[in-house]
Design a protein around this motif. Structure first.
Motif, mmCIF file in Angstrom:
data_model
loop_
_atom_site.group_PDB
_atom_site.id
_atom_site.type_symbol
_atom_site.label_atom_id
_atom_site.label_comp_id
_atom_site.label_asym_id
_atom_site.label_seq_id
_atom_site.Cartn_x
_atom_site.Cartn_y
_atom_site.Cartn_z
ATOM 1 N N ARG A 64 0.814 -1.006 -0.034
ATOM 2 C CA ARG A 64 -0.055 0.023 0.019
ATOM 3 C C ARG A 64 1.030 1.194 -0.180
ATOM 4 O O ARG A 64 0.548 2.308 -0.623
ATOM 5 N N GLU A 86 -9.041 10.570 7.080
ATOM 6 C CA GLU A 86 -9.020 9.161 7.423
ATOM 7 C C GLU A 86 -10.204 8.642 8.165
ATOM 8 O O GLU A 86 -10.345 8.897 9.371
ATOM 9 N N GLY A 88 -10.972 5.407 10.109
ATOM 10 C CA GLY A 88 -10.231 4.024 10.467
ATOM 11 C C GLY A 88 -8.749 4.315 10.608
ATOM 12 O O GLY A 88 -7.902 4.053 9.875
ATOM 13 N N VAL A 89 -8.327 5.132 11.795
ATOM 14 C CA VAL A 89 -7.085 5.530 11.922
ATOM 15 C C VAL A 89 -6.371 4.207 12.799
ATOM 16 O O VAL A 89 -5.151 3.946 12.456
ATOM 17 N N PHE A 93 -0.843 4.191 11.093
ATOM 18 C CA PHE A 93 0.290 3.839 10.391
ATOM 19 C C PHE A 93 0.017 4.654 8.975
ATOM 20 O O PHE A 93 0.947 5.432 8.436
ATOM 21 N N SER A 94 -1.106 4.445 8.257
ATOM 22 C CA SER A 94 -1.211 5.207 6.921
ATOM 23 C C SER A 94 -1.529 6.783 7.334
ATOM 24 O O SER A 94 -1.124 7.593 6.633
ATOM 25 N N ASP A 113 -12.335 7.837 14.236
ATOM 26 C CA ASP A 113 -12.113 6.338 14.646
ATOM 27 C C ASP A 113 -12.849 6.238 16.108
ATOM 28 O O ASP A 113 -12.827 7.323 16.806
ATOM 29 N N THR A 114 -13.241 4.989 16.515
ATOM 30 C CA THR A 114 -13.696 4.849 17.783
ATOM 31 C C THR A 114 -12.762 4.840 18.645
ATOM 32 O O THR A 114 -12.911 4.955 19.843
ATOM 33 N N GLY A 117 -12.055 0.019 18.877
ATOM 34 C CA GLY A 117 -11.973 -1.090 18.008
ATOM 35 C C GLY A 117 -13.427 -1.025 16.993
ATOM 36 O O GLY A 117 -14.250 -0.304 17.007
ATOM 37 N N PHE A 151 -18.240 6.999 13.113
ATOM 38 C CA PHE A 151 -18.543 7.836 12.300
ATOM 39 C C PHE A 151 -19.926 8.415 12.114
ATOM 40 O O PHE A 151 -20.399 9.501 12.044
ATOM 41 N N GLN A 152 -20.734 7.570 12.385
ATOM 42 C CA GLN A 152 -22.327 7.746 12.453
ATOM 43 C C GLN A 152 -22.709 8.900 13.670
ATOM 44 O O GLN A 152 -23.584 9.417 13.327
ATOM 45 N N ASP A 173 -10.652 3.494 5.326
ATOM 46 C CA ASP A 173 -9.678 2.347 5.580
ATOM 47 C C ASP A 173 -10.334 1.767 7.068
ATOM 48 O O ASP A 173 -9.929 1.341 8.197
ATOM 49 N N ASP A 175 -12.632 -0.864 6.825
ATOM 50 C CA ASP A 175 -13.056 -2.248 6.339
ATOM 51 C C ASP A 175 -14.528 -2.718 6.252
ATOM 52 O O ASP A 175 -14.600 -3.330 5.289
ATOM 53 N N SER A 179 -19.477 1.311 7.628
ATOM 54 C CA SER A 179 -18.612 2.430 8.058
ATOM 55 C C SER A 179 -18.490 3.030 6.420
ATOM 56 O O SER A 179 -18.325 4.403 6.458
HETATM 57 C C1 SAM Z 1 -7.991 -1.605 9.594
HETATM 58 S S1 SAM Z 1 -8.202 -0.351 10.889
HETATM 59 C C2 SAM Z 1 -7.550 0.977 10.305
HETATM 60 C C3 SAM Z 1 -5.960 0.925 9.841
HETATM 61 C C4 SAM Z 1 -5.248 2.305 9.811
HETATM 62 N N1 SAM Z 1 -5.694 3.091 8.745
HETATM 63 C C5 SAM Z 1 -3.874 1.816 9.718
HETATM 64 O O1 SAM Z 1 -3.060 2.100 8.679
HETATM 65 O O2 SAM Z 1 -3.141 1.329 10.493
HETATM 66 C C6 SAM Z 1 -9.816 -0.264 11.025
HETATM 67 C C7 SAM Z 1 -10.420 0.937 11.910
HETATM 68 O O3 SAM Z 1 -11.652 1.317 11.483
HETATM 69 C C8 SAM Z 1 -12.232 1.783 12.768
HETATM 70 N N2 SAM Z 1 -13.837 1.800 12.459
HETATM 71 C C9 SAM Z 1 -14.502 0.882 11.637
HETATM 72 N N3 SAM Z 1 -15.835 1.180 11.584
HETATM 73 C C10 SAM Z 1 -15.923 2.399 12.357
HETATM 74 C C11 SAM Z 1 -16.859 3.303 12.598
HETATM 75 N N4 SAM Z 1 -18.256 3.151 11.963
HETATM 76 N N5 SAM Z 1 -16.853 4.592 13.397
HETATM 77 C C12 SAM Z 1 -15.770 4.768 13.911
HETATM 78 N N6 SAM Z 1 -14.369 4.030 13.567
HETATM 79 C C13 SAM Z 1 -14.866 2.662 12.903
HETATM 80 C C14 SAM Z 1 -12.109 0.544 13.752
HETATM 81 O O4 SAM Z 1 -12.000 1.155 14.883
HETATM 82 C C15 SAM Z 1 -10.532 0.397 13.167
HETATM 83 O O5 SAM Z 1 -9.710 1.228 14.332
#
Ligand code: SAM
Length: 241
Positions: A64, A86, A88-89, A93-94, A113-114, A117, A151-152, A173, A175, A179
């Protein structure tokens, strides 16, 4: 009885007989197969106008960063003022990569992000996995700000006050299908010609791909694919208006 009447009656009967009791156990696998097929067709219909490492015989998550580098070079994202979103923080890393890459003082970086998790399970990842406390990120760049929560809950209040002419780089990001679709739908009215969407798990048929497909088809969004890496797991598209 017309053909249409028969079809309507059959549909009603299936519901009356609680079709879901028989079909539901297979619905995930069927939906996955259908969307994998749609992804395969989508790939053929959307040539990549830029970097693409297709086909790779193995998966490598670090690819990536190669996509980021190529997009950054092609779009001058190291010098132009951007609004980087972003969704999903997690461990950042990204987020940190883009923060370090773009040195324009006028750029702004928004992380959502939450930090507790995933709000739903995602494949083998259970609800609550990927929890990383915001404080552990140690990001002290004043251009960056973070919005903790779903996010919601956080995005609409944020967007109520959001106004900017800077180019947007939106990194999806999170997933999850829900979201990703929610974030794209809310950002839709702010997207301008030339803005860039980045996906981190695009090749997962029932999640980011399905969200993107439904979003672009429902909002009539025009775009071109400007980069792909790791067999389309990482994808960059540019909005065309
Ligand atoms: C794959 S990780 C992100 C990885 C990150 N960008 C990195 O490069 O390391 C996905 C993140 O999305 C967050 N997430 C997913 N759906 C969410 C939502 N509806 N609201 C807030 N956070 C959400 C999760 O808490 C999780 O930390």
């Amino acid at each position: 009885m017309t053909k249409l009447d028969i079809i309507r009656k059959t549909k009603s009967l299936f519901m009356k007989w609680n079709l879901h009791r028989i079909a539901e156990p297979f619905s995930d696998a069927v939906l996955n197969a259908v969307h994998l097929s749609k992804l395969s067709k989508w790939r053929k219909q959307h040539p990549v106008m830029g970097y693409n490492d297709w086909y790779q015989s193995s998966w490598d998550y670090t690819r990536r960063f190669k996509l980021y580098e190529e997009i950054s070079k092609a779009e001058h994202l190291n010098t132009v003022a951007v609004d980087y979103f972003e969704f999903g923080v997690c461990g950042g890393f990204s987020f940190k990569w883009w923060l370090e890459q773009n040195r324009n003082d006028a750029s702004r970086f928004y992380g959502f992000d939450t930090f507790e998790g995933l709000p739903e399970s995602f494949g083998s990842f259970e609800k609550g996995s990927m929890a990383v406390p915001l404080e552990s990120l140690h990001i002290d760049d004043t251009r960056a700000s973070f919005y903790k929560g779903l996010f919601q809950d956080s995005l609409i209040p944020f967007l109520n006050y959001y106004k900017s002419d800077r180019k947007k780089l939106v990194h999806l990001d999170a997933d999850l299908f829900s979201s990703t679709l929610f974030s794209l739908s809310q950002l839709y009215r702010f997207l301008k010609d030339g803005d860039i969407l980045l996906f981190d798990e695009f090749a997962v048929p029932k999640h980011e791909f399905m969200a993107f497909k439904i979003f672009t088809e429902s909002f009539y969004v025009n775009y071109e694919v400007i980069g792909a890496a790791n067999n389309y797991l990482f994808l960059a598209v540019k909005i065309k208006k």
